[in-house]
Write a protein that holds these residues in place. Structure first.
Motif, PDB file in Angstrom:
ATOM      1  N   LEU A  81      20.836  34.591  -8.654  1.00 64.03           N
ATOM      2  CA  LEU A  81      22.147  33.964  -8.854  1.00 64.03           C
ATOM      3  C   LEU A  81      22.909  34.596 -10.017  1.00 64.03           C
ATOM      4  N   ARG A  82      22.204  35.165 -10.976  1.00 62.82           N
ATOM      5  CA  ARG A  82      22.873  35.857 -12.089  1.00 62.82           C
ATOM      6  C   ARG A  82      23.534  37.148 -11.631  1.00 62.82           C
ATOM      7  N   HIS A  83      23.005  37.726 -10.570  1.00 62.78           N
ATOM      8  CA  HIS A  83      23.483  39.030 -10.114  1.00 62.78           C
ATOM      9  C   HIS A  83      24.320  38.956  -8.838  1.00 62.78           C
ATOM     10  N   THR A  84      24.577  37.755  -8.367  1.00 61.36           N
ATOM     11  CA  THR A  84      25.355  37.605  -7.142  1.00 61.36           C
ATOM     12  C   THR A  84      26.549  36.680  -7.370  1.00 61.36           C
ATOM     13  N   GLY A  85      27.539  36.861  -6.520  1.00 62.78           N
ATOM     14  CA  GLY A  85      28.646  35.921  -6.443  1.00 62.78           C
ATOM     15  C   GLY A  85      28.683  35.408  -5.014  1.00 62.78           C
ATOM     16  N   SER A  86      29.026  34.153  -4.841  1.00 64.19           N
ATOM     17  CA  SER A  86      28.974  33.604  -3.483  1.00 64.19           C
ATOM     18  C   SER A  86      30.089  32.598  -3.242  1.00 64.19           C
ATOM     19  N   LEU A  87      30.399  32.469  -1.975  1.00 66.17           N
ATOM     20  CA  LEU A  87      31.333  31.450  -1.504  1.00 66.17           C
ATOM     21  C   LEU A  87      30.786  30.948  -0.183  1.00 66.17           C
ATOM     22  N   ILE A  88      30.243  29.748  -0.205  1.00 67.08           N
ATOM     23  CA  ILE A  88      29.632  29.165   0.982  1.00 67.08           C
ATOM     24  C   ILE A  88      30.201  27.771   1.186  1.00 67.08           C
ATOM     25  N   GLY A  89      30.841  27.557   2.324  1.00 68.30           N
ATOM     26  CA  GLY A  89      31.444  26.267   2.607  1.00 68.30           C
ATOM     27  C   GLY A  89      32.711  26.043   1.806  1.00 68.30           C
ATOM     28  N   ALA A  90      33.213  24.830   1.860  1.00 66.60           N
ATOM     29  CA  ALA A  90      34.441  24.495   1.136  1.00 66.60           C
ATOM     30  C   ALA A  90      34.174  24.528  -0.366  1.00 66.60           C
ATOM     31  N   ARG A 154      31.258  39.832 -12.452  1.00 58.16           N
ATOM     32  CA  ARG A 154      30.866  41.209 -12.107  1.00 58.16           C
ATOM     33  C   ARG A 154      29.494  41.273 -11.442  1.00 58.16           C
ATOM     34  N   PRO A 155      29.347  40.606 -10.319  1.00 57.43           N
ATOM     35  CA  PRO A 155      28.052  40.604  -9.636  1.00 57.43           C
ATOM     36  C   PRO A 155      27.777  41.937  -8.938  1.00 57.43           C
ATOM     37  N   GLU A 156      26.513  42.181  -8.668  1.00 58.43           N
ATOM     38  CA  GLU A 156      26.125  43.360  -7.895  1.00 58.43           C
ATOM     39  C   GLU A 156      26.239  43.106  -6.396  1.00 58.43           C
ATOM     40  N   VAL A 157      26.118  41.844  -6.016  1.00 55.82           N
ATOM     41  CA  VAL A 157      26.156  41.463  -4.600  1.00 55.82           C
ATOM     42  C   VAL A 157      27.097  40.277  -4.427  1.00 55.82           C
ATOM     43  N   LEU A 158      27.897  40.327  -3.363  1.00 57.64           N
ATOM     44  CA  LEU A 158      28.744  39.199  -2.976  1.00 57.64           C
ATOM     45  C   LEU A 158      28.299  38.686  -1.612  1.00 57.64           C
ATOM     46  N   ILE A 159      28.104  37.382  -1.502  1.00 56.28           N
ATOM     47  CA  ILE A 159      27.766  36.759  -0.226  1.00 56.28           C
ATOM     48  C   ILE A 159      28.858  35.736   0.066  1.00 56.28           C
ATOM     49  N   LEU A 160      29.675  36.031   1.061  1.00 52.48           N
ATOM     50  CA  LEU A 160      30.907  35.278   1.301  1.00 52.48           C
ATOM     51  C   LEU A 160      30.942  34.727   2.720  1.00 52.48           C
ATOM     52  N   ASP A 161      31.024  33.429   2.834  1.00 59.06           N
ATOM     53  CA  ASP A 161      31.052  32.745   4.124  1.00 59.06           C
ATOM     54  C   ASP A 161      32.505  32.393   4.459  1.00 59.06           C
ATOM     55  N   GLU A 162      33.067  33.063   5.448  1.00 57.02           N
ATOM     56  CA  GLU A 162      34.463  32.850   5.860  1.00 57.02           C
ATOM     57  C   GLU A 162      35.414  32.949   4.663  1.00 57.02           C
ATOM     58  N   ARG A 184      33.871  50.235  -2.658  1.00 54.81           N
ATOM     59  CA  ARG A 184      34.046  51.693  -2.746  1.00 54.81           C
ATOM     60  C   ARG A 184      34.103  52.197  -4.183  1.00 54.81           C
ATOM     61  N   GLU A 185      34.764  51.431  -5.062  1.00 55.58           N
ATOM     62  CA  GLU A 185      34.981  51.906  -6.427  1.00 55.58           C
ATOM     63  C   GLU A 185      34.003  51.321  -7.440  1.00 55.58           C
ATOM     64  N   GLU A 186      33.491  50.128  -7.157  1.00 59.68           N
ATOM     65  CA  GLU A 186      32.640  49.468  -8.145  1.00 59.68           C
ATOM     66  C   GLU A 186      31.196  49.294  -7.672  1.00 59.68           C
ATOM     67  N   GLY A 187      30.912  49.723  -6.440  1.00 60.45           N
ATOM     68  CA  GLY A 187      29.549  49.714  -5.941  1.00 60.45           C
ATOM     69  C   GLY A 187      28.978  48.358  -5.613  1.00 60.45           C
ATOM     70  N   VAL A 188      29.846  47.362  -5.420  1.00 65.50           N
ATOM     71  CA  VAL A 188      29.384  46.012  -5.094  1.00 65.50           C
ATOM     72  C   VAL A 188      28.980  45.963  -3.614  1.00 65.50           C
ATOM     73  N   THR A 189      27.844  45.361  -3.341  1.00 70.11           N
ATOM     74  CA  THR A 189      27.402  45.141  -1.956  1.00 70.11           C
ATOM     75  C   THR A 189      27.989  43.818  -1.476  1.00 70.11           C
ATOM     76  N   ILE A 190      28.602  43.831  -0.294  1.00 71.83           N
ATOM     77  CA  ILE A 190      29.253  42.622   0.219  1.00 71.83           C
ATOM     78  C   ILE A 190      28.705  42.270   1.599  1.00 71.83           C
ATOM     79  N   LEU A 191      28.196  41.064   1.720  1.00 75.19           N
ATOM     80  CA  LEU A 191      27.812  40.497   3.003  1.00 75.19           C
ATOM     81  C   LEU A 191      28.771  39.351   3.262  1.00 75.19           C
ATOM     82  N   LEU A 192      29.585  39.487   4.306  1.00 76.18           N
ATOM     83  CA  LEU A 192      30.552  38.433   4.596  1.00 76.18           C
ATOM     84  C   LEU A 192      30.463  38.023   6.053  1.00 76.18           C
ATOM     85  N   SER A 193      30.742  36.763   6.299  1.00 80.33           N
ATOM     86  CA  SER A 193      30.729  36.257   7.665  1.00 80.33           C
ATOM     87  C   SER A 193      32.137  35.867   8.072  1.00 80.33           C
TER      88      SER A 193
END
Length: 254
Positions: A81-90, A154-162, A184-193
């Protein structure tokens, strides 16, 4: 194997999760390269949100493996959780506080109180909301603030739900540009639904389709577009609906 894992930000192997004996995620295998954008398509109820919660350690799987940045999603949940940013649900906020105050609290929680807030608000299209409490925000403004909160530390990974839910076309385009810049510029990995095919197709390097908790199709976006240049949307909708295509097996994980 170790070299492969260095290049992998998100990994699952035979991940399974059941609720009341009903399998919501079934033998799910996923690998997302570092610095890439992976778009997960699926109908409502297909299992997207459950998968994201498993990755972040909010749910315990019945079996299988889930890891983020090489860390076990359950054992290393706090570190992930320290290295990720997330948006899940409302998104939920301190409704009586302003956008700046909400982000300040988030940064304090993350131990990063020295990060400037105004540039991030501008980056997501909330340049000067001032003292206005979040309870007065529109749905689109709340979504922009939620994305700012997911990104600001400034997370390394983003997990974004809608992530573009509630945004107008201009807002959607702005978020597309932000996601591409982050990857592309900051090297963040993004998993989005999303269930919006056009949005995923414009940002994702790779697309997966989840059907009834299984990964039914996975392919690089460029290759998918090349093979289905005239019927890409129809093809993906048919897969999302659980239809069987004679050509699907040739493309799975290509």
């Amino acid at each position: 194997m170790k070299e492969t894992m260095k290049k992998t930000a998100i990994f699952t192997d035979n991940l399974t999760k059941s609720f009341s004996r009903k399998e919501v995620i079934r033998e799910f295998c996923l690998s997302v390269e570092r610095g890439s954008i992976y778009g997960l398509l699926g109908k409502n109820g297909a299992g997207k949100t459950t998968l994201f919660k498993l990755l972040l350690g909010f749910l315990r799987p019945n079996s299988g493996i889930a890891s983020v940045l090489g860390m076990d999603s359950l054992k290393d949940n706090c570190e992930i959780l320290r290295h990720t940013g997330s948006l899940i649900g409302a998104p939920t906020f301190y409704e009586h506080l302003s956008a700046v105050e909400n982000l300040r609290i988030h940064l304090a929680y993350m131990g990063l109180e020295d990060i400037e807030i105004d540039p991030m608000l501008k980056r997501v299209g909330l340049p000067a909301p001032g003292p206005q409490p979040v309870r007065e925000f529109s749905l689109g403004m709340r979504q922009r603030l939620a994305i700012a909160r997911a990104v600001i530390h400034r997370p390394e990974v983003l997990i974004l739900d809608e992530p573009v839910n509630g945004l107008d076309p201009g807002g959607m385009r702005q978020m597309r540009m932000l996601f591409c810049q982050l990857a592309r510029e900051e090297g963040v990995t993004i998993l989005l639904s999303s269930h919006l095919l056009s949005e995923v197709g414009q940002v994702a390097d790779r697309i997966g389709v989840i059907v009834d908790g299984r990964l039914a199709l996975e392919m690089d976006t460029d290759k998918l577009r090349e093979i289905h240049k005239d019927d890409m949307e129809d093809f993906l909708i048919e897969i999302m609906e659980g239809g069987e295509r004679s050509d699907t097996s040739d493309y799975f994980r290509n």
